[in-house]
Design a protein around this motif. Structure first.
Motif, PDB file in Angstrom:
ATOM      1  N   ASN A   1      -4.351  -8.068  -6.781  1.00  0.00           N
ATOM      2  CA  ASN A   1      -3.900  -6.787  -6.248  1.00  0.00           C
ATOM      3  C   ASN A   1      -3.259  -7.015  -4.876  1.00  0.00           C
ATOM      4  O   ASN A   1      -3.918  -7.452  -3.940  1.00  0.00           O
ATOM      5  CB  ASN A   1      -5.101  -5.840  -6.140  1.00  0.00           C
ATOM      6  CG  ASN A   1      -4.716  -4.466  -5.635  1.00  0.00           C
ATOM      7  OD1 ASN A   1      -3.634  -4.234  -5.132  1.00  0.00           O
ATOM      8  ND2 ASN A   1      -5.643  -3.533  -5.775  1.00  0.00           N
TER       9      ASN A   1
ATOM     10  N   THR B   1       0.825  -1.206   0.000  1.00  0.00           N
ATOM     11  CA  THR B   1       0.000   0.000   0.000  1.00  0.00           C
ATOM     12  C   THR B   1       0.862   1.260   0.000  1.00  0.00           C
ATOM     13  O   THR B   1       0.473   2.282  -0.551  1.00  0.00           O
ATOM     14  CB  THR B   1      -0.956  -0.014   1.211  1.00  0.00           C
ATOM     15  OG1 THR B   1      -1.761  -1.193   1.129  1.00  0.00           O
ATOM     16  CG2 THR B   1      -1.873   1.187   1.225  1.00  0.00           C
TER      17      THR B   1
ATOM     18  N   LYS C   1      -2.467  -4.937  -2.738  1.00  0.00           N
ATOM     19  CA  LYS C   1      -2.902  -3.961  -1.742  1.00  0.00           C
ATOM     20  C   LYS C   1      -4.216  -4.360  -1.086  1.00  0.00           C
ATOM     21  O   LYS C   1      -4.735  -3.629  -0.249  1.00  0.00           O
ATOM     22  CB  LYS C   1      -3.012  -2.571  -2.381  1.00  0.00           C
ATOM     23  CG  LYS C   1      -1.663  -2.084  -2.915  1.00  0.00           C
ATOM     24  CD  LYS C   1      -1.735  -0.707  -3.524  1.00  0.00           C
ATOM     25  CE  LYS C   1      -0.366  -0.313  -4.070  1.00  0.00           C
ATOM     26  NZ  LYS C   1      -0.313   1.080  -4.504  1.00  0.00           N
ATOM     27  N   SER C   2      -4.755  -5.527  -1.449  1.00  0.00           N
ATOM     28  CA  SER C   2      -6.012  -6.007  -0.887  1.00  0.00           C
ATOM     29  C   SER C   2      -5.760  -7.183   0.049  1.00  0.00           C
ATOM     30  O   SER C   2      -5.367  -8.264  -0.387  1.00  0.00           O
ATOM     31  CB  SER C   2      -6.963  -6.452  -1.999  1.00  0.00           C
ATOM     32  OG  SER C   2      -8.040  -7.200  -1.450  1.00  0.00           O
TER      33      SER C   2
END
Length: 88
Positions: free
Chosen positions: A45, A28, A47-48
């Protein structure tokens, strides 16, 4: 150009719980898109937290982390450190 790292997950819990949270936090912070996945599957992703945990990566399994853009190599180095650190 896309930067990529193939790495064997060393954390005892794999990419679950605390190691997954640390990995997503590091992703992130990166200013570019970052993806992670198994070598033989579509990446998700990075960032998830839900997508990362959903990969169900265990200790000793290989993952591919990729990012594109300025600072991608530095971001990938930090992400690799989160899954190879024995203290996690």
């Amino acid at each position: 150009m896309m930067a990529e790292r193939r790495v064997t997950v060393q954390t005892e819990a794999g990419l679950h719980a605390r190691p997954a949270a640390l990995f997503v936090q590091a992703a992130t912070k990166a200013p570019m898109d970052v993806s992670v996945g198994r070598p033989d599957a579509d990446p998700v992703n990075a960032k998830s937290i839900l997508l990362v945990i959903g990969l169900d990566v265990r200790h000793g399994e290989e993952i591919v982390i990729s990012a594109e853009g300025d600072g991608a190599d530095a971001a990938l180095d930090e992400l690799v450190a989160t899954v190879t650190a024995n203290g996690a």
